[in-house]
Design an enzyme around this catalytic site. Structure first.
Site, PDB file in Angstrom:
ATOM      1  N   ASP A  31       0.951  -1.120   0.093  1.00 54.63           N
ATOM      2  CA  ASP A  31       0.137  -0.145   0.021  1.00 54.63           C
ATOM      3  C   ASP A  31       0.966   1.285  -0.194  1.00 54.63           C
ATOM      4  O   ASP A  31       2.236   1.160   0.144  1.00 54.63           O
ATOM      5  CB  ASP A  31      -0.872  -0.066   1.218  1.00 54.63           C
ATOM      6  CG  ASP A  31      -1.911   1.075   1.230  1.00 54.63           C
ATOM      7  OD1 ASP A  31      -2.319   1.654   0.379  1.00 54.63           O
ATOM      8  OD2 ASP A  31      -1.715   1.831   2.376  1.00 54.63           O
ATOM      9  N   ALA A  33       0.102   5.239   1.513  1.00 58.61           N
ATOM     10  CA  ALA A  33      -0.064   5.952   2.661  1.00 58.61           C
ATOM     11  C   ALA A  33      -0.123   5.263   3.889  1.00 58.61           C
ATOM     12  O   ALA A  33      -1.153   4.248   4.078  1.00 58.61           O
ATOM     13  CB  ALA A  33      -1.480   6.908   2.567  1.00 58.61           C
ATOM     14  N   ALA A  64     -13.245   9.744   9.996  1.00 57.29           N
ATOM     15  CA  ALA A  64     -12.697   9.806   8.746  1.00 57.29           C
ATOM     16  C   ALA A  64     -11.779   8.473   8.221  1.00 57.29           C
ATOM     17  O   ALA A  64     -11.882   8.160   7.232  1.00 57.29           O
ATOM     18  CB  ALA A  64     -12.061  11.157   8.565  1.00 57.29           C
ATOM     19  N   MET A  68     -10.800   3.656   5.854  1.00 63.32           N
ATOM     20  CA  MET A  68      -9.738   3.741   4.936  1.00 63.32           C
ATOM     21  C   MET A  68      -9.030   2.597   4.579  1.00 63.32           C
ATOM     22  O   MET A  68      -9.330   1.498   5.156  1.00 63.32           O
ATOM     23  CB  MET A  68      -8.425   4.543   5.987  1.00 63.32           C
ATOM     24  CG  MET A  68      -7.399   5.033   5.375  1.00 63.32           C
ATOM     25  SD  MET A  68      -7.609   6.582   4.516  1.00 63.32           S
ATOM     26  CE  MET A  68      -8.100   7.613   5.927  1.00 63.32           C
ATOM     27  N   LYS A  72     -11.313   6.147  -2.889  1.00 61.95           N
ATOM     28  CA  LYS A  72     -12.159   7.247  -2.280  1.00 61.95           C
ATOM     29  C   LYS A  72     -13.365   7.605  -2.265  1.00 61.95           C
ATOM     30  O   LYS A  72     -14.137   8.043  -1.693  1.00 61.95           O
ATOM     31  CB  LYS A  72     -10.953   8.487  -2.771  1.00 61.95           C
ATOM     32  CG  LYS A  72      -9.610   8.465  -2.363  1.00 61.95           C
ATOM     33  CD  LYS A  72      -9.455   7.898  -0.887  1.00 61.95           C
ATOM     34  CE  LYS A  72      -7.751   7.499  -0.575  1.00 61.95           C
ATOM     35  NZ  LYS A  72      -7.621   6.872   0.899  1.00 61.95           N
ATOM     36  N   HIS A  75     -14.940   5.106  -0.217  1.00 63.08           N
ATOM     37  CA  HIS A  75     -14.764   5.645   1.273  1.00 63.08           C
ATOM     38  C   HIS A  75     -15.798   6.918   1.653  1.00 63.08           C
ATOM     39  O   HIS A  75     -16.364   6.563   2.628  1.00 63.08           O
ATOM     40  CB  HIS A  75     -13.388   6.175   1.310  1.00 63.08           C
ATOM     41  CG  HIS A  75     -12.938   6.523   2.780  1.00 63.08           C
ATOM     42  ND1 HIS A  75     -11.727   6.326   3.382  1.00 63.08           N
ATOM     43  CD2 HIS A  75     -13.568   7.364   3.566  1.00 63.08           C
ATOM     44  CE1 HIS A  75     -11.591   6.850   4.435  1.00 63.08           C
ATOM     45  NE2 HIS A  75     -12.750   7.576   4.831  1.00 63.08           N
ATOM     46  N   ARG A 180     -10.511  -2.231  -3.309  1.00 63.70           N
ATOM     47  CA  ARG A 180     -10.372  -3.201  -2.042  1.00 63.70           C
ATOM     48  C   ARG A 180     -12.034  -3.194  -1.679  1.00 63.70           C
ATOM     49  O   ARG A 180     -12.584  -2.360  -1.644  1.00 63.70           O
ATOM     50  CB  ARG A 180      -9.529  -2.611  -1.106  1.00 63.70           C
ATOM     51  CG  ARG A 180      -8.167  -2.609  -1.707  1.00 63.70           C
ATOM     52  CD  ARG A 180      -7.302  -1.559  -0.729  1.00 63.70           C
ATOM     53  NE  ARG A 180      -5.865  -1.553  -1.060  1.00 63.70           N
ATOM     54  CZ  ARG A 180      -5.256  -0.677  -0.891  1.00 63.70           C
ATOM     55  NH1 ARG A 180      -5.597   0.596  -0.171  1.00 63.70           N
ATOM     56  NH2 ARG A 180      -4.168  -0.573  -1.424  1.00 63.70           N
ATOM     57  N   ASP A 206      -1.674  -1.309   5.914  1.00 64.48           N
ATOM     58  CA  ASP A 206      -1.965  -0.841   7.243  1.00 64.48           C
ATOM     59  C   ASP A 206      -3.522  -0.912   7.575  1.00 64.48           C
ATOM     60  O   ASP A 206      -3.919  -0.394   8.513  1.00 64.48           O
ATOM     61  CB  ASP A 206      -1.488   0.581   7.511  1.00 64.48           C
ATOM     62  CG  ASP A 206      -2.183   1.480   6.487  1.00 64.48           C
ATOM     63  OD1 ASP A 206      -2.043   1.527   5.329  1.00 64.48           O
ATOM     64  OD2 ASP A 206      -2.711   2.570   6.976  1.00 64.48           O
TER      65      ASP A 206
END
Length: 289
Positions: A31, A33, A64, A68, A72, A75, A180, A206
């Site tokens: 990944d 970030a 927020a 994750m 986006k 999200h 994902r 993460d």
């Protein structure tokens, strides 16, 4: 002061002298970030808060961070399904949020994220050395992200200048099959890198959707606790945080990533070499992901 060290050989000669054997592994797929760059996954989190605020909707940083790892658009869609956020939308606009509203927030989010992502392009400690080390072992380096391609196009040159340049990059908005937790971005790396067996790949992430992505692709998975979204420290906050608080947050993150099915969980990519050697060793004894 808290810090992360990178306890592995950074050069081919050092790796050889250490007797490292990563066969039969072929690739590691990362990944971005919270994994390779942007300790704490700060960039996307803050921009979600700011983008929703322009519509009069208040998000906490914890809210927020919740979805994750998803693309986006997904999200934002997931955030709008949360009861307290949907209630704010109902109050502000007199109706429930729709896909058109997701589109509107996404359109507001994108230029803000593009403008800000470069500010959070610093590599996580040990990441550049890790990529050098992996290539010294003959492994390919793939990557994928929930970031759209427009955002990655801003991030990639700055990351490359700092030593983060994977062999392949897949963005969260460029596969028709979706993102994902589906396996598609991970498998796109397999195809692009010419990997002969998905079971010879390790997915490092993460977030829970990122771990699920690797599992759905049939790969080994390694979760990252401290450096990523689940703990959520900025570098400055981490440096000053009490050790007991750090340990407590890490424990919660580890439990969440393990519950998602991660084969291993470590604090950051600085600890990855030892885990890869463990995975390779069990593979040589016949174990599969």
């Amino acid at each position: 002061m808290n810090s992360i060290q990178a306890p592995f050989p950074a050069t081919p000669s050092a790796a050889a002298s250490a007797g490292t054997d990563l066969s039969p592994l072929q690739a590691v797929i990362f990944d971005w970030a919270g994994t390779l760059v942007d300790f704490g996954s700060v960039a996307p989190t803050q921009i979600f808060v700011e983008a929703f605020a322009t519509f009069g909707i208040t998000l906490t940083l914890a809210q927020a961070r919740g979805p994750m790892g998803l693309s986006k658009w997904d999200h934002i869609h997931q955030l709008l399904q949360e009861a307290s956020i949907a209630a704010q939308w109902q109050t502000a606009f007199g109706r429930s949020p729709t896909d058109a509203d997701v589109d509107a927030i996404y359109a507001r989010f994108m230029p803000m994220q593009i403008a800000k992502v470069g500010e959070f392009s610093a590599p996580i400690a040990g990441a550049p050395e890790l990529l050098t080390w992996l290539r010294a072992q003959g492994l390919k380096v793939g990557s994928c992200s929930g970031y759209p391609r427009e955002v990655l196009n801003q991030l990639l040159p700055q990351a490359a200048a700092a030593g983060i340049a994977p062999d392949h990059v897949v963005a969260g908005d460029e596969l028709l099959a979706g993102g994902r937790p589906g396996p598609y971005m991970a498998l796109a790396n397999v195809l692009a890198l010419g990997i002969s067996d998905v079971r010879a790949c390790v997915k490092v992430d993460d977030t829970v959707p990122g771990i699920e992505e690797g599992l759905n692709a049939g790969m080994w998975t390694v979760g990252l606790s401290l450096s990523g979204n689940e703990v959520g420290y900025s570098p400055e906050d981490f440096a000053q945080a009490p050790q007991a608080e750090v340990n407590a947050r890490v424990a919660v993150a580890e439990a969440k990533l393990k519950k998602a099915g991660a084969h291993h969980v470590v604090r950051s990519v600085a600890e990855l070499p030892a885990v890869l050697q463990q995975i390779a060793a069990v593979m040589r004894m016949g174990a599969l992901a």
